[in-house]
Design a protein around this motif. Structure first.
Motif, PDB file in Angstrom:
ATOM      1  N   LEU A   1       0.822  -1.218   0.000  1.00  0.00           N
ATOM      2  CA  LEU A   1       0.000   0.000   0.000  1.00  0.00           C
ATOM      3  C   LEU A   1       0.860   1.274   0.000  1.00  0.00           C
ATOM      4  CD1 LEU A   1      -2.771   1.412   0.335  1.00  0.00           C
ATOM      5  CD2 LEU A   1      -2.599   0.974   2.791  1.00  0.00           C
ATOM      6  N   ASP A   2       1.928   1.262   0.810  1.00  0.00           N
ATOM      7  CA  ASP A   2       2.804   2.450   0.875  1.00  0.00           C
ATOM      8  C   ASP A   2       3.476   2.702  -0.473  1.00  0.00           C
ATOM      9  OD1 ASP A   2       3.588   2.917   4.186  1.00  0.00           O
ATOM     10  OD2 ASP A   2       2.603   1.084   3.515  1.00  0.00           O
ATOM     11  N   ASP A   3       3.953   1.626  -1.117  1.00  0.00           N
ATOM     12  CA  ASP A   3       4.608   1.781  -2.433  1.00  0.00           C
ATOM     13  C   ASP A   3       3.629   2.364  -3.441  1.00  0.00           C
ATOM     14  OD1 ASP A   3       6.952   0.441  -1.595  1.00  0.00           O
ATOM     15  OD2 ASP A   3       6.086  -1.515  -2.058  1.00  0.00           O
ATOM     16  N   GLU A   4       2.436   1.783  -3.477  1.00  0.00           N
ATOM     17  CA  GLU A   4       1.459   2.188  -4.494  1.00  0.00           C
ATOM     18  C   GLU A   4       0.952   3.610  -4.261  1.00  0.00           C
ATOM     19  OE1 GLU A   4       0.579   0.157  -7.350  1.00  0.00           O
ATOM     20  OE2 GLU A   4       2.491  -0.483  -6.557  1.00  0.00           O
ATOM     21  N   ALA A   5       0.742   3.970  -2.974  1.00  0.00           N
ATOM     22  CA  ALA A   5       0.281   5.330  -2.671  1.00  0.00           C
ATOM     23  C   ALA A   5       1.368   6.346  -3.046  1.00  0.00           C
ATOM     24  CB  ALA A   5      -0.087   5.439  -1.198  1.00  0.00           C
ATOM     25  N   ALA A   6       2.647   5.992  -2.790  1.00  0.00           N
ATOM     26  CA  ALA A   6       3.741   6.917  -3.118  1.00  0.00           C
ATOM     27  C   ALA A   6       3.868   7.073  -4.639  1.00  0.00           C
ATOM     28  CB  ALA A   6       5.058   6.419  -2.522  1.00  0.00           C
ATOM     29  N   VAL A   7       3.710   5.981  -5.379  1.00  0.00           N
ATOM     30  CA  VAL A   7       3.774   6.057  -6.850  1.00  0.00           C
ATOM     31  C   VAL A   7       2.615   6.911  -7.362  1.00  0.00           C
ATOM     32  CG1 VAL A   7       3.560   4.712  -8.988  1.00  0.00           C
ATOM     33  CG2 VAL A   7       5.015   3.877  -7.144  1.00  0.00           C
ATOM     34  N   LEU A   8       1.448   6.723  -6.756  1.00  0.00           N
ATOM     35  CA  LEU A   8       0.280   7.506  -7.171  1.00  0.00           C
ATOM     36  C   LEU A   8       0.528   9.000  -6.946  1.00  0.00           C
ATOM     37  CD1 LEU A   8      -2.648   7.852  -8.083  1.00  0.00           C
ATOM     38  CD2 LEU A   8      -3.385   7.344  -5.746  1.00  0.00           C
ATOM     39  N   LEU A   9       1.070   9.336  -5.769  1.00  0.00           N
ATOM     40  CA  LEU A   9       1.348  10.748  -5.485  1.00  0.00           C
ATOM     41  C   LEU A   9       2.327  11.316  -6.519  1.00  0.00           C
ATOM     42  CD1 LEU A   9       0.962  13.194  -3.646  1.00  0.00           C
ATOM     43  CD2 LEU A   9       2.783  12.310  -2.170  1.00  0.00           C
ATOM     44  N   GLY A  10       3.388  10.568  -6.801  1.00  0.00           N
ATOM     45  CA  GLY A  10       4.378  11.017  -7.790  1.00  0.00           C
ATOM     46  C   GLY A  10       3.742  11.190  -9.169  1.00  0.00           C
ATOM     47  N   ASN A  11       2.903  10.239  -9.566  1.00  0.00           N
ATOM     48  CA  ASN A  11       2.244  10.318 -10.879  1.00  0.00           C
ATOM     49  C   ASN A  11       1.303  11.514 -10.960  1.00  0.00           C
ATOM     50  OD1 ASN A  11       3.469   8.160 -12.136  1.00  0.00           O
ATOM     51  ND2 ASN A  11       1.913   6.677 -11.483  1.00  0.00           N
TER      52      ASN A  11
ATOM     53  N   LYS B   1      -3.847   7.210   3.822  1.00  0.00           N
ATOM     54  CA  LYS B   1      -3.111   6.550   2.744  1.00  0.00           C
ATOM     55  C   LYS B   1      -4.006   5.560   1.997  1.00  0.00           C
ATOM     56  CE  LYS B   1       0.978   5.682   4.444  1.00  0.00           C
ATOM     57  NZ  LYS B   1       2.016   4.871   5.128  1.00  0.00           N
ATOM     58  N   GLN B   2      -4.719   4.766   2.778  1.00  0.00           N
ATOM     59  CA  GLN B   2      -5.609   3.768   2.177  1.00  0.00           C
ATOM     60  C   GLN B   2      -6.734   4.447   1.386  1.00  0.00           C
ATOM     61  OE1 GLN B   2      -6.852   0.464   4.729  1.00  0.00           O
ATOM     62  NE2 GLN B   2      -8.954   0.898   4.165  1.00  0.00           N
ATOM     63  N   ALA B   3      -7.294   5.523   1.982  1.00  0.00           N
ATOM     64  CA  ALA B   3      -8.398   6.223   1.298  1.00  0.00           C
ATOM     65  C   ALA B   3      -7.893   6.842  -0.012  1.00  0.00           C
ATOM     66  CB  ALA B   3      -8.968   7.306   2.202  1.00  0.00           C
ATOM     67  N   PHE B   4      -6.655   7.335   0.030  1.00  0.00           N
ATOM     68  CA  PHE B   4      -6.052   7.965  -1.151  1.00  0.00           C
ATOM     69  C   PHE B   4      -5.900   6.939  -2.277  1.00  0.00           C
ATOM     70  CE2 PHE B   4      -1.813   9.337  -3.073  1.00  0.00           C
ATOM     71  CZ  PHE B   4      -2.345  10.338  -3.852  1.00  0.00           C
ATOM     72  N   TYR B   5      -5.267   5.815  -1.981  1.00  0.00           N
ATOM     73  CA  TYR B   5      -4.998   4.837  -3.041  1.00  0.00           C
ATOM     74  C   TYR B   5      -6.248   4.049  -3.443  1.00  0.00           C
ATOM     75  CZ  TYR B   5      -3.009   1.065  -5.753  1.00  0.00           C
ATOM     76  OH  TYR B   5      -2.759   0.160  -6.752  1.00  0.00           O
ATOM     77  N   TRP B   6      -6.988   3.568  -2.462  1.00  0.00           N
ATOM     78  CA  TRP B   6      -8.180   2.788  -2.807  1.00  0.00           C
ATOM     79  C   TRP B   6      -9.217   3.687  -3.487  1.00  0.00           C
ATOM     80  CZ3 TRP B   6      -9.440  -1.255   1.589  1.00  0.00           C
ATOM     81  CH2 TRP B   6      -8.289  -2.019   1.829  1.00  0.00           C
ATOM     82  N   GLY B   7      -9.272   4.939  -3.063  1.00  0.00           N
ATOM     83  CA  GLY B   7     -10.194   5.895  -3.696  1.00  0.00           C
ATOM     84  C   GLY B   7      -9.846   6.084  -5.160  1.00  0.00           C
ATOM     85  N   PHE B   8      -8.539   6.160  -5.422  1.00  0.00           N
ATOM     86  CA  PHE B   8      -8.088   6.271  -6.817  1.00  0.00           C
ATOM     87  C   PHE B   8      -8.539   5.050  -7.615  1.00  0.00           C
ATOM     88  CE2 PHE B   8      -4.794   4.597  -9.695  1.00  0.00           C
ATOM     89  CZ  PHE B   8      -4.870   5.536 -10.709  1.00  0.00           C
ATOM     90  N   LEU B   9      -8.349   3.854  -7.035  1.00  0.00           N
ATOM     91  CA  LEU B   9      -8.719   2.621  -7.757  1.00  0.00           C
ATOM     92  C   LEU B   9     -10.223   2.568  -8.035  1.00  0.00           C
ATOM     93  CD1 LEU B   9      -6.563  -0.124  -5.963  1.00  0.00           C
ATOM     94  CD2 LEU B   9      -6.097   1.031  -8.132  1.00  0.00           C
TER      95      LEU B   9
END
Ligand code: AMP
Ligand code: FES
Ligand code: ZN
Length: 296
Positions: A146-156, A236-244
């Motif tokens: 989750l941390d890796d994916e959220a960080a990649v999402l932020l960078g993207n 973090k979870q809301a950020f990444y899962w929300g994106f998905l």
């Protein structure tokens, strides 16, 4: 675990973590029982925890370790991975970059003019797919959490990398016959949870980070997200899962994936005539031989 408003004892934490991985695999249809899975194992906590869980589930999971030739870091990573496989009688494929291509990450990066992490990421993606195809595996599983994916999402998002955003997902389906499906069964769980799982299962993993990662942007993005998480658990979870849930389907509907064709030199799928890996190794090899011929 503040984001779940829960606190577990050791046996229940193990159960929780394994259930999360199981849920990721089934709800995202990552693979079915009996499929031949290639697990990319770095020797770190995430990928070793993932391999452990797949073996415990009874999946047909072979490990793949790429020896990148980064000094003591690579030596220790390889040793941890080999020890893990030996102790469990698990199948492991080891590819040594220097033996296969005559160069390690340092010489590849220097010779091709790429940053080490860029040369490394490209080499790993290339080799995961190549080895999976050569061995008739149906999916490659990595330990991205989750941390890796959220960080990649932020960078993207910070750089509006639209192509990468459209492709950021826990499952990358096979869009070309030469491209093997890629899955990330740890996308629901955090880095800290992988560490706890590895510790409780007695998995001996490499703690030290790659020397090239110092000062990397991805670490800055992780740090920013950790600070947000500390102030408000679950961010973090809301950020990444929300994106998905919300943005990823819109982006995917925006257009088909890029058209791929076989590389003219190595037959791996690419959008160009010759793939980025072949171009990088050719450039680095040319630089190496130019250097050798200029020596007195
Ligand atoms: P990283 O890019 O180092 O965060 O690693 C992400 C994932 O890629 C890991 O969880 C592994 O599944 C895989 N991986 C990284 N390095 C290696 C390696 N040297 N050999 C095999 N798999 C790797
Ligand atoms: Fe690839 Fe550090 S692990 S450059
Ligand atoms: Zn190629």
């Amino acid at each position: 675990m503040r984001r779940h408003r829960a606190a577990y004892c050791a046996p229940h934490f193990l159960e929780f973590f394994e259930a999360q991985v199981h849920r990721a695999i089934t709800t995202q249809r990552m693979f079915r029982p009996g499929e031949r899975i290639l697990v990319a194992v770095s020797g770190g906590k995430d990928s070793l925890a993932l391999w452990e869980i797949l073996l415990r589930r009874g999946d047909d999971a072979t490990g793949l370790h790429v020896d990148l030739g980064i000094d003591d870091y690579s030596q220790e990573s390889r040793e941890r991975t080999e020890e893990f496989a030996r102790a469990r009688g698990a199948r492991l494929i080891v590819v040594e970059l220097r033996a296969e291509y005559g160069m390690d990450i340092g010489t590849l990066a220097e010779g091709s003019g790429r940053a080490p992490c860029s040369a490394c990421g490209l080499s790993k993606r290339y080799l995961f797919n190549k080895l999976a195809r050569d061995g008739d595996f149906t999916a490659v599983a990595t330990g991205h959490n989750l941390d890796d994916e959220a960080a990649v999402l932020l960078g993207n998002l910070l750089h509006w990398n639209m192509d990468q955003l459209a492709r950021q997902a826990p499952v990358l389906e096979q869009t070309h016959p030469h491209l093997v499906r890629r899955v990330k069964p740890l996308y629901r769980t955090s880095e800290r949870e992988s560490a706890a799982y590895a510790l409780l299962r007695g998995i001996d993993y490499v703690i030290e980070e790659c020397p090239h990662s110092r000062g990397a942007r991805s670490l800055l993005h992780k740090d920013v997200l950790n600070r947000l998480e500390a102030a408000s658990a679950g961010t973090k979870q809301a950020f990444y899962w929300g994106f998905l849930d919300r943005l990823a389907p819109v982006l995917r509907a925006g257009g088909p994936p890029p058209v791929l064709r076989p590389c003219g030199q190595c037959d791996q799928p690419t959008t160009e005539e010759v793939c980025a890996f072949c171009r990088m190794t050719a450039r680095a090899a040319a630089r190496q031989s130019a250097r050798a011929s200029s020596l007195p």
